[in-house]
Write a protein that holds these residues in place. Structure first.
Motif, PDB file in Angstrom:
ATOM      1  N   ASN A 295      13.698  -7.482   5.526  1.00 27.71           N
ATOM      2  CA  ASN A 295      13.341  -6.116   5.163  1.00 27.71           C
ATOM      3  C   ASN A 295      12.984  -5.280   6.390  1.00 27.71           C
ATOM      4  O   ASN A 295      12.411  -4.239   6.269  1.00 27.71           O
TER       5      ASN A 295
ATOM      6  N   HIS B 209       6.196  -7.428  -5.094  1.00 29.24           N
ATOM      7  CA  HIS B 209       6.131  -6.855  -3.746  1.00 29.24           C
ATOM      8  C   HIS B 209       5.735  -7.885  -2.689  1.00 29.24           C
ATOM      9  O   HIS B 209       6.202  -7.804  -1.549  1.00 29.24           O
TER      10      HIS B 209
ATOM     11  N   LYS C 215       5.687  -9.601   7.676  1.00 27.14           N
ATOM     12  CA  LYS C 215       6.747  -8.885   6.977  1.00 27.14           C
ATOM     13  C   LYS C 215       7.997  -9.760   6.919  1.00 27.14           C
ATOM     14  O   LYS C 215       8.341 -10.450   7.887  1.00 27.14           O
TER      15      LYS C 215
ATOM     16  N   CYS D 218      15.177  -6.242  -6.737  1.00 20.14           N
ATOM     17  CA  CYS D 218      15.051  -5.348  -5.576  1.00 20.14           C
ATOM     18  C   CYS D 218      16.418  -4.757  -5.211  1.00 20.14           C
ATOM     19  O   CYS D 218      16.529  -3.566  -4.900  1.00 20.14           O
TER      20      CYS D 218
ATOM     21  N   GLU E 218       0.653  -3.615   2.959  1.00 20.88           N
ATOM     22  CA  GLU E 218       0.948  -3.094   4.301  1.00 20.88           C
ATOM     23  C   GLU E 218      -0.194  -3.381   5.274  1.00 20.88           C
ATOM     24  O   GLU E 218       0.024  -3.486   6.485  1.00 20.88           O
TER      25      GLU E 218
ATOM     26  N   LYS F 156       8.601  -8.559   0.154  1.00 13.82           N
ATOM     27  CA  LYS F 156       8.272  -7.860   1.396  1.00 13.82           C
ATOM     28  C   LYS F 156       7.592  -8.743   2.445  1.00 13.82           C
ATOM     29  O   LYS F 156       7.562  -8.388   3.622  1.00 13.82           O
TER      30      LYS F 156
END
Length: 431
Positions: free
Chosen positions: A431, A393, A427, A274, A118, A397
């Protein structure tokens, strides 16, 4: 044997390891001598020789590192020993990092991975290697202490980084040098660990993390491990867990970036998982991490190609004869994993990144990313698990692009892409 005292240390730590070792092997064959880190060394570049030293005649070769390395980690660390002490300590580490034990880490490793990525998204340049080091350090802390107070974690990380820089520097204990600073930081880590141990013992709760296993251990005479022994083994596990895993993860992102078709295939595999998890709202399961065949082959091929651990150190405890050569007592002996992994006899077209080669199991003793024998890495399953989780991830993502030159390798001493692989992450729009 190189220059007096220095030997060939500078060449080893500054050149492409493929070039350094391959040039030696081409000139002298699969058995040759050199002088690095203040030690005369015999280097062995065949699977048979690796098995001879690490498995079949392991009792003739004790695990050893240059004195400077032992001082930095601590002389009681697991991988400096053999015999009963090593056997008992290895069982403790293995039990805390067994397949059953690491299953409970999955949601926590996921939380660490998601928190990390993130901070990467947004199109700014990220040093992949440094970020992966933070990630693997936090996973290491999790496996050792469970949930550790943030102040302790930050202090350990700050001082560990200083120790790490000194560990990989020339061992000159002159004030102001990286090595000298590392010695001081190592003492601070011991004090921090002493506080953590004292607080844990006050609780009188039998935790099942590595620290808990170390604190609860009693030998046949009922003796506990000393604080120094516990500290040395904790630092040893951190050393084994951080740079190596971070380096492999950095290379995985590089190799996938260089093969967009393969990247899309890995994305498809991970996005299918996912979807099963309500578009990522539910956590990964242990069964799912065991069923990522393509991603797993990418990891294995990255371990082979990058060969983060180029060799391991042993020391002959007596004069040893091998294939007509004398290995003198006291000399370091180094099985060369890198040379074996890059030998076209065992891995056709070895400089080509090809995960499909792992559809068939490699020949015995030709694939040794975690070593071999009683001193093989006890944390290999945890390392692979955190790689699978991080890759899952990242590819589900984020999308990413390598910045600047996409070639070149830097060494310190582990090989990583140039400049730590600067990358821009965004990103994933879906998503």
């Amino acid at each position: 044997m190189g220059w007096p005292c220095v030997g060939e240390t500078l060449q080893l730590y500054s050149q492409d390891p493929n070039v350094f070792f391959a040039t030696k092997q081409k000139r002298y064959g699969e058995i040759f001598k050199t002088h690095i880190l203040g030690c005369p060394c015999i280097m062995l570049a065949s699977p048979e020789a690796a098995r001879f030293v690490l498995v079949s005649r392991a009792h003739l070769f004790k695990p050893t590192y240059p004195r400077s390395k032992e001082e930095m980690i601590g002389p009681s660390a697991l991988f400096f020993h053999q015999g009963d002490y090593h056997t008992h300590l290895r069982k403790l580490v293995q039990s805390s990092l067994s397949l059953v034990a690491i299953q409970k880490f999955i949601p926590h490793i996921e939380a660490i991975a998601v928190s990390a990525i993130e901070t990467w998204a947004g199109g700014h340049v990220v040093n992949t290697y440094q970020e992966m080091k933070k990630f693997s350090f936090n996973v290491g802390i999790l496996s050792i202490f469970g949930h550790l107070d943030v102040n302790y974690r930050e202090e350990l990380e700050k001082n560990y980084c200083m120790v790490n820089k000194g560990y990989n520097s020339f061992p000159t204990n002159v004030p102001g040098t990286a090595y000298s600073k590392a010695i001081v930081a190592r003492k601070r880590i011991s004090k921090i660990l002493s506080e953590i141990i004292s607080k844990r013992m006050e609780k009188s709760v039998a935790e099942k993390d590595l620290l808990g296993h170390l604190l609860n251990y009693r030998d046949e005479k009922g003796q506990r491990l000393t604080e120094e022994q516990i500290a040395d083994n904790i630092i040893g596990v951190l050393f084994a867990a951080q740079d190596t895993t971070a380096s492999v993860l950095t290379w995985i992102l590089k190799y996938l970036h260089d093969d967009q078709k393969l990247l899309e295939q890995v994305k498809a595999e991970q996005k299918a998982i996912c979807e099963l998890n309500d578009k990522g709202k539910n956590p990964l399961t242990w069964a799912q991490t065991r069923n990522m065949p393509l991603t797993n082959k990418v990891i294995l091929e990255s371990l082979r190609m990058a060969s983060i651990i180029s060799f391991t150190f042993r020391e002959a405890v007596t004069d040893v004869e091998y294939k007509g050569y004398l290995i003198p007592k006291g000399w370091k002996v180094m099985p060369l994993f890198r040379n074996i992994h890059h030998n076209s006899e065992y891995f056709p077209d070895p400089h080509n990144f090809d995960p499909s080669r792992f559809e068939v199991a490699p020949k015995p003793n030709t694939f040794l990313p975690f070593g071999n024998g009683v001193h093989s890495c006890p944390g290999n399953e945890l390392a692979k698990l955190e790689m699978l989780i991080m890759i899952h991830h990242v590819v589900t993502k984020l999308r990413y692009e390598v910045v600047g030159s996409q070639n070149g390798i830097q060494y310190g001493p582990f090989p990583v892409p140039q400049h730590g692989l600067p990358v821009k992450f965004w990103k994933e729009s879906s998503n």
